[in-house]
Motif scaffolding. Structure first.
Motif, mmCIF file in Angstrom:
data_model
loop_
_atom_site.group_PDB
_atom_site.id
_atom_site.type_symbol
_atom_site.label_atom_id
_atom_site.label_comp_id
_atom_site.label_asym_id
_atom_site.label_seq_id
_atom_site.Cartn_x
_atom_site.Cartn_y
_atom_site.Cartn_z
ATOM 1 N N ARG A 108 0.720 -1.277 0.049
ATOM 2 C CA ARG A 108 0.196 0.017 -0.060
ATOM 3 C C ARG A 108 0.667 1.231 -0.071
ATOM 4 N NH1 ARG A 108 -5.713 -0.254 -0.980
ATOM 5 N NH2 ARG A 108 -6.562 -1.886 0.344
ATOM 6 N N ARG A 493 11.853 -1.008 9.492
ATOM 7 C CA ARG A 493 11.114 -1.450 10.585
ATOM 8 C C ARG A 493 10.157 -0.263 10.896
ATOM 9 N NH1 ARG A 493 12.092 -1.433 16.720
ATOM 10 N NH2 ARG A 493 12.158 0.729 16.800
ATOM 11 N N ASP A 494 10.389 0.909 10.554
ATOM 12 C CA ASP A 494 9.273 2.074 10.988
ATOM 13 C C ASP A 494 8.385 2.238 9.613
ATOM 14 O OD1 ASP A 494 10.165 2.594 13.448
ATOM 15 O OD2 ASP A 494 11.373 4.208 13.036
ATOM 16 N N SER A 495 8.760 1.330 8.780
ATOM 17 C CA SER A 495 7.881 1.520 7.365
ATOM 18 C C SER A 495 8.280 2.671 6.743
ATOM 19 C CB SER A 495 6.371 1.184 7.566
ATOM 20 O OG SER A 495 6.127 0.234 8.337
ATOM 21 N N SER B 218 7.713 -0.530 17.353
ATOM 22 C CA SER B 218 7.630 0.838 16.310
ATOM 23 C C SER B 218 6.338 1.205 16.245
ATOM 24 C CB SER B 218 8.310 0.360 14.936
ATOM 25 O OG SER B 218 8.047 1.507 14.051
ATOM 26 N N THR B 220 6.008 4.133 14.559
ATOM 27 C CA THR B 220 6.005 4.659 13.204
ATOM 28 C C THR B 220 5.434 3.759 12.208
ATOM 29 O OG1 THR B 220 8.012 6.070 13.805
ATOM 30 C CG2 THR B 220 7.351 5.944 11.709
ATOM 31 N N ALA B 221 5.811 2.646 12.417
ATOM 32 C CA ALA B 221 5.271 1.575 11.608
ATOM 33 C C ALA B 221 3.861 1.354 11.608
ATOM 34 C CB ALA B 221 6.041 0.182 11.796
ATOM 35 N N ARG B 223 1.843 4.015 12.659
ATOM 36 C CA ARG B 223 1.014 5.167 12.071
ATOM 37 C C ARG B 223 0.940 4.947 10.375
ATOM 38 N NH1 ARG B 223 3.950 9.560 10.046
ATOM 39 N NH2 ARG B 223 6.215 9.525 10.852
ATOM 40 N N ASN B 224 2.204 4.585 10.043
ATOM 41 C CA ASN B 224 2.343 4.165 8.246
ATOM 42 C C ASN B 224 1.330 3.213 7.856
ATOM 43 O OD1 ASN B 224 4.186 6.410 7.688
ATOM 44 N ND2 ASN B 224 5.872 4.976 8.341
ATOM 45 N N ALA B 225 1.065 2.181 8.635
ATOM 46 C CA ALA B 225 0.264 1.123 8.269
ATOM 47 C C ALA B 225 -1.114 1.927 8.139
ATOM 48 C CB ALA B 225 0.331 0.241 9.329
ATOM 49 N N ARG B 228 -1.285 4.334 5.369
ATOM 50 C CA ARG B 228 -1.358 3.878 3.810
ATOM 51 C C ARG B 228 -2.508 3.002 3.714
ATOM 52 N NH1 ARG B 228 4.637 2.112 4.840
ATOM 53 N NH2 ARG B 228 5.704 3.966 4.308
ATOM 54 N N LEU B 243 1.992 13.607 13.421
ATOM 55 C CA LEU B 243 3.015 13.286 12.351
ATOM 56 C C LEU B 243 2.555 13.233 10.986
ATOM 57 C CD1 LEU B 243 5.816 11.839 14.800
ATOM 58 C CD2 LEU B 243 6.087 14.058 13.544
#
Lengths: 526, 349
Positions: A108, A493-495, B218, B220-221, B223-225, B228, B243
Motif C-alpha cells: 500500500r 522497521r518503521d515502514s 515501532s 512509526t510502523a 502510523r504508516n500502516a 497507507r 506526524l
C-alpha cells in the motif's frame, strides 16, 4: 609451528564456544515462571510460523536452485557463461533488503499501488505481511546456496552413467528422474539445509514482515525487557532446532563424490531444448530480474525520487551527508573482521590440512560451531559476555563488534581456508624443507604464496557475509556507529521504505562487486 | 585473472602482518571509547542513549548544536529495555552520559542508575514531573489514543472503548506495537489497575485471535500502516497522528471514551551515574527542559511540553479539555514486570 597454530586454534575455539556457554548459563539460571510462560503462550504459534516458513522457503529455493542449475549445466540455454555469473549475485542481497524492496514496490502506498490508483482502479493489493510472500522473497535470494553445489555436481557427472541408463531402455525423462536427481540429492540436500539455517537465523526479514518466528520472538524478548532471561531461554530452544540441522549438513557434505577423478570421464550431454530454449531463456531472465533487477531498479527509483521531490517523511528522516559515513563504517567493520577471520582461520585450517587427527577434528568442529548460532544469538551472547564486570571495558566499542563479527565469520573462513591450503602440494613444502628452510619460512615463502588466491577468495566470501550482517551490529554497535545494514533495518522497521533505498542500494553495490570478482573469475575459468 | 608469484608472495607477507597487527587494532579501537574527560561545559564530547526514534530526536540535537556547536554529540538509539540493561551492565565504566527515555515505568524501575542534578531549570519543573534530587525529569506528556484511516472508517464506526479492539468487526484491521513497546506496556498497567487482570487478559487474547498487526516496538510502523490503509485503526501515542497528518496522510484522531479518562505517559531524561561528561550532560538537560528544547518537542513532534508557558503546536488540543485517568503511572512502577508477564501469558508477541 604445530604448537603455535595449536595454541591459536584452541584460543579461537574457546572464543567460539564461550558465547554458547553464556547463553546456556543465562537460560538455565532463569526463573522457571518465565520458562513456562514462554513455553505455553508463545511457543506453539511461533513453532507453527517458523516451520511453515522454513518448509516453504526451502521448497522455493530447491525449485529455483535445482531447476536453474539443470538449465545452465545440462541444456543448450543461450548465454550460459553469463548466467553462471548472474545466478550467484543474489547472494549480495540480504533478505531484509529484498523485503524492503518488494514492500515499497507492491505494498500500500508503494510504486505499483500509486500507479494503479492514479488510473482510478480499485483493487486489493497482495498480502505482503504473510508466510507465502516472505518465503518467496527469501527463496528468491538464497537459491544460489543450492544452485552452486548442484551445478558443480552436474558438471562433474560422468556421461557413461546417462548412456548406461539410456541403453537399459530408460527415456530421457526417466533418466533424469531416476539417475540424475538421486545423484544430485546430497548436494541439493546440503544446500537446502543451508537455506533452512538461513531462514531460522533470519531476523530482519521476518521482523519487517511482522512474522512471529523464533528469531523475531527472541528480539522482542530482548527489546521489551531489561531482563534478558526470556531472550536466553528462546535462544536455547532455537539451538535445539539449528544444532541437528548443522549435524546433518556435515553428514551430507561428506557423501558427495567426485566422478571427474575417473579417467573415463566425459562431460554429460546437453539436452537440446529446441524452440523451448527461448521459453527457458525468458523464464531465467524473469527470475534474474525479480531477484536482482527489481531491487536495483526500485531502490534506484527511490533514491532518484527523493532527490527529485522529497516528501515530508524524507525531510523528517533525511540522511543528508551521513550516507557515506555509514558506507565507510560498513566497509571498515566488514573489511577488518573479514581480515581477522581469514588470518585466524589459517591456524585450524592448517591443522586440519597438515596434521589430520582427532585434535584437528575437534578443534575444527569447535571453530565451526558458531555456524549453528544465528547472528542474533552471537550478538546476544556477546552482550552477556561484555556485560561481565572486568570484561565490560570493551562493551560499546567497535572492538566488541569486530570480535563478535569474527566469531560469526570464522566457521565460513575455516572451511574456505582449508580448501585453499589443501591446494598447496605437500611435495612443494617438503622440497623447501629439504633445502633447509625453517618451518616458518616454508609457510611464508611457499605455502602462503601458493594459497594466496584461495585465501583472498576466503576473505572476499566472509567480507560479503559481514557486509550483510545485521543483528550482531544492531546489538553491539557503539553510539554514532551505524552501518548500512542497521540503517536499512531501522528505516524499514518503521515502514519508511523511501529512507531504506539509499543505504540498501549502496550495500548491494559494495557487496556485489567483490562477489562478482570471485565468482566471475571462476565462471570464466570453467 | 592470473596472479603472479611476486604478487602471491606479497599477499602472503600481508597476511603475516595482519596477524601481527591484530591485537594492536583491537586495542586501538577499544581505546577510541576512552578519551580523557574534560570539564569544559561547552566544548567536548557528549554521548546520549535514547529510546526515541532517530528521526524524532535529530531535530533536538540539531538545535542543540546550533546553540553549542563545539559539543560533539553521539547518539545510540534503541528500545527502553535493552538501553536500561546496557547502562546497568556498563556499571562503573559508563559509555553514555545522558539517557532520554520514552516510558516513565522503565525509568522509575532504575532510578539508582542516575545521578542527582542540582540544576535550577530542573528544580523549576512541577514536582510530580521530576525526582526530588533531579536525577530524572519528565520532558513531555503523551496521551494514548487511537488513530484511524479516514478513507476506510467513518467517525461513527469508531470503537468507544479499547476493549472493542477484540471485536471480530476489526479482524486484521488493527495495528499496534507489541510487548517490546514501553508505551503499550504502561498502557496495559493502567488498564489492569482500572479494570482488573481478567479483562486485560481477555483483551489481549481477543486482539491476538483478531490477527492484530504487531509492529514490534515501532509506533512509526503503526502510523504508516494506518496512513497507507494497511490497517484501519492504530493504537498509538497522540503525536503519531499529528506526524502522519503533517505528512498529508488521510488519518483521524480518536480519544477513547474510557469512563476513567485518558492514559498519559511521559518522555524522560536523566544523567547516568559515573558519566565522564557530567558537565556537558547538565548543559544538555537544561537545554531539553528550557524553553528552546521544550518548544522543539512541542512544535516538531506535537507533544505536550511540561514547562508551562511553551505554546502547543497548531492543531494540538490542550490537555485540559480532557479528563485524565485517576491513576498515576508514577505510583505503578513495580507493576511493569507483572503486567508484561500477564500480557505474554495471554499471547501478546
Amino acid at each position: 609451528m604445530k604448537r603455535t597454530f595449536g595454541g591459536i586454534a584452541i584460543g579461537l575455539a574457546g572464543l567460539s564456544l564461550v558465547p554458547l556457554l553464556y547463553i546456556f548459563v543465562r537460560a538455565l539460571g532463569a526463573d522457571g515462571a518465565i520458562w513456562s510462560r514462554l513455553w505455553l503462550a508463545q511457543l506453539p504459534s511461533m513453532l507453527v510460523t517458523t516451520t511453515l516458513l522454513v518448509a516453504w522457503t526451502v521448497f522455493v529455493a530447491l525449485l529455483l536452485g535445482v531447476g536453474l542449475a539443470w538449465l545452465v549445466e545440462r541444456t543448450d540455454l543461450p548465454g550460459r557463461a553469463v548466467w553462471r555469473w548472474v545466478l550467484v549475485l543474489p547472494l549480495a542481497i540480504p533478505g531484509y533488503v529484498g523485503a524492503a524492496c518488494w514492500i515499497s514496490l507492491l505494498g500500500r502506498g508503494g510504486f505499483a499501488d500509486a500507479a494503479i490508483k492514479s488510473i482510478g482502479i480499485e483493487y486489493a493489493p497482495p498480502d505482503l505481511y504473510s508466510i507465502p510472500f516472505a518465503g518467496l522473497v527469501i527463496g528468491m535470494l538464497v537459491f544460489p546456496n543450492i544452485y552452486l553445489p548442484v551445478a558443480a555436481v552436474l558438471r562433474s557427472m560422468n556421461r557413461s552413467l546417462d548412456d548406461a541408463a539410456r541403453m537399459a531402455g530408460l527415456s530421457a525423462w526417466q533418466t533424469a528422474w531416476r539417475i540424475t536427481l538421486p545423484w544430485l540429492a546430497p548436494a541439493a540436500g546440503s544446500g537446502a539445509l543451508l537455506v533452512a539455517m538461513y531462514v531460522l537465523s533470519d531476523f530482519g526479514t521476518v521482523g519487517m514482515l511482522r512474522l512471529f518466528t523464533f528469531t523475531s520472538a527472541i528480539y522482542t524478548q530482548f527489546s521489551g525487557s531489561a531482563d534478558r532471561a526470556g531472550a536466553a531461554i528462546l535462544s536455547v530452544l532455537l539451538l535445539g532446532l539449528t544444532m541437528p540441522l548443522l549435524a546433518s549438513e556435515s553428514l551430507l557434505a561428506n557423501t558427495g563424490k567426485n566422478m571427474r577423478a575417473s579417467n573415463t570421464w566425459r562431460p554429460a550431454a546437453r539436452v537440446a531444448l529446441g524452440g523451448r530454449r527461448w521459453l527457458a531463456l525468458f523464464a531465467i531472465s524473469i527470475i534474474a530480474l525479480a531477484s536482482l533487477g527489481v531491487p536495483v531498479l526500485v531502490f534506484g527509483a527511490g533514491v532518484f525520487g527523493q532527490w527529485l521531490r522529497p516528501t515530508a517523511a524524507d525531510q523528517l528522516y533525511g540522511y543528508g551527508d551521513t550516507l557515506a559515513q555509514w558506507g565507510l563504517n560498513s566497509l571498515l567493520l566488514a573489511g577488518t573482521s573479514a581480515a581477522f577471520a581469514t588470518a585466524l582461520s589459517l591456524a585450524p585450517a592448517w591443522l586440519t590440512a597438515r596434521t589430520p587427527g582427532r585434535f584437528a577434528r575437534v578443534i575444527a568442529l569447535a571453530c565451526k560451531s558458531p555456524f549453528a548460532l544465528p547472528g542474533l544469538l552471537i550478538g546476544l551472547s556477546f552482550v552477556f559476555v561484555f556485560a561481565t564486570p572486568g570484561i565490560n571495558l570493551l562493551y560499546g566499542t567497535v572492538s566488541a563488534v569486530v570480535i563478535a563479527f569474527v566469531v560469526r565469520l570464522v566457521p565460513q573462513a575455516v572451511s574456505s581456508s582449508e580448501g585453499a591450503l589443501r591446494a598447496v602440494p605437500a611435495s612443494a613444502e617438503s622440497a623447501a624443507r629439504v633445502m633447509g628452510l625453517s618451518e616458518w619460512r616454508v609457510l611464508r615463502r611457499v605455502t602462503l604464496p601458493i594459497a594466496a588466491p584461495g585465501l583472498l577468495a576466503t576473505w572476499t566470501l566472509v567480507f560479503v557475509t559481514a557486509m550483510k550482517e545485521l543483528p550482531t551490529a544492531l546489538l553491539l554497535r557503539p553510539p554514532g556507529f551505524d552501518t548500512l545494514a542497521v540503517r536499512v533495518w531501522s528505516a524499514a522497521r518503521d515502514s519508511v521504505y523511501s529512507q531504506a533505498a539509499a543505504p540498501a542500494l549502496l550495500m548491494i553495490v559494495l557487496t556485489a562487486i567483490p562477489l562478482s570478482l570471485i565468482y566471475g573469475r571462476g565462471a570464466r575459468e570453467r | 585473472m592470473k596472479v603472479s608469484e611476486k604478487q602471491n608472495e606479497s599477499i602472503g607477507r600481508t597476511f603475516g602482518r595482519v596477524l601481527a597487527v591484530l591485537p594492536l587494532v583491537v586495542f586501538g579501537l577499544g581505546a577510541c571509547g576512552n578519551s580523557a574527560p574534560n570539564n569544559d561545559p561547552f566544548v567536548g564530547p557528549l554521548t546520549i542513549y535514547t529510546s526515541r526514534t532517530d528521526a524524532l530526536f535529530k531535530p533536538v540535537i540539531e538545535a542543540f548544536n546550533r546553540k553549542y556547536p563545539a559539543i560533539k554529540v553521539d547518539v545510540l538509539s534503541g528500545d527502553n529495555g535493552p538501553l536500561i540493561a546496557k547502562i546497568r551492565e556498563e556499571g562503573l565504566n559508563p559509555r553514555a552520559d545522558v539517557y532520554v527515555n520514552t516510558d516513565i515505568l522503565t525509568m522509575l524501575a532504575s532510578t539508582s542508575l542516575f545521578q542527582p542534578n542540582p540544576s535550577a531549570v530542573v528544580a523549576a519543573f512541577p514536582a510530580e514531573y521530576r525526582a526530588a534530587d533531579g536525577s530524572w525529569l519528565a520532558l513531555t506528556l503523551r496521551p494514548r489514543v487511537l488513530m484511524y484511516n479516514t478513507n476506510l472508517v467513518k467517525p461513527e464506526e469508531l470503537p468507544k472503548s479499547i476493549f472493542e479492539l477484540s471485536d471480530p468487526k476489526w479482524r486484521g484491521q488493527v495495528a499496534s506495537t507489541n510487548s517490546a513497546s514501553g508505551a503499550l506496556m504502561a498502557n496495559l498497567v493502567v488498564l489492569r489497575k482500572l479494570y482488573g487482570d481478567a479483562r486485560v487478559s481477555a483483551l489481549i487474547k481477543g486482539m491476538v485471535a483478531n490477527q492484530t498487526q504487531w509492529t514490534g516496538s515501532s509506533h512509526t510502523a503503526v502510523r504508516n500502516a494506518v496512513g497507507r490503509g494497511e490497517a484501519k485503526l492504530g493504537w498509538v501515542n497522540h503525536y503519531y497522528y499529528h506526524l502522519s497528518k503533517a505528512e498529508g496522510q488521510p488519518v483521524g484522531l480518536h480519544y477513547l471514551d474510557e469512563a476513567d479518562g485518558l492514559i498519559v505517559n511521559t518522555a524522560n531524561a536523566g544523567i547516568i551515574k559515573g558519566a565522564s561528561n557530567t558537565v556537558r550532560a547538565r548543559v544538555f538537560i537544561d537545554f531539553l527542559a528550557g524553553p528552546e528544547g521544550q518548544a522543539i518537542f512541542a512544535e516538531r513532534n506535537f507533544e505536550y511540553p511540561i514547562s508551562p508557558g511553551v505554546a502547543l503546536a497548531a492543531g494540538v488540543t490542550p490537555l485540559g479539555e480532557r479528563a485524565f485517568a485517576a491513576v498515576k503511572l508514577i505510583e505503578l512502577a513495580e507493576q511493569l514486570e507483572p503486567t508484561r508477564a500477564l500480557a505474554q501469558a495471554a499471547g501478546l508477541p
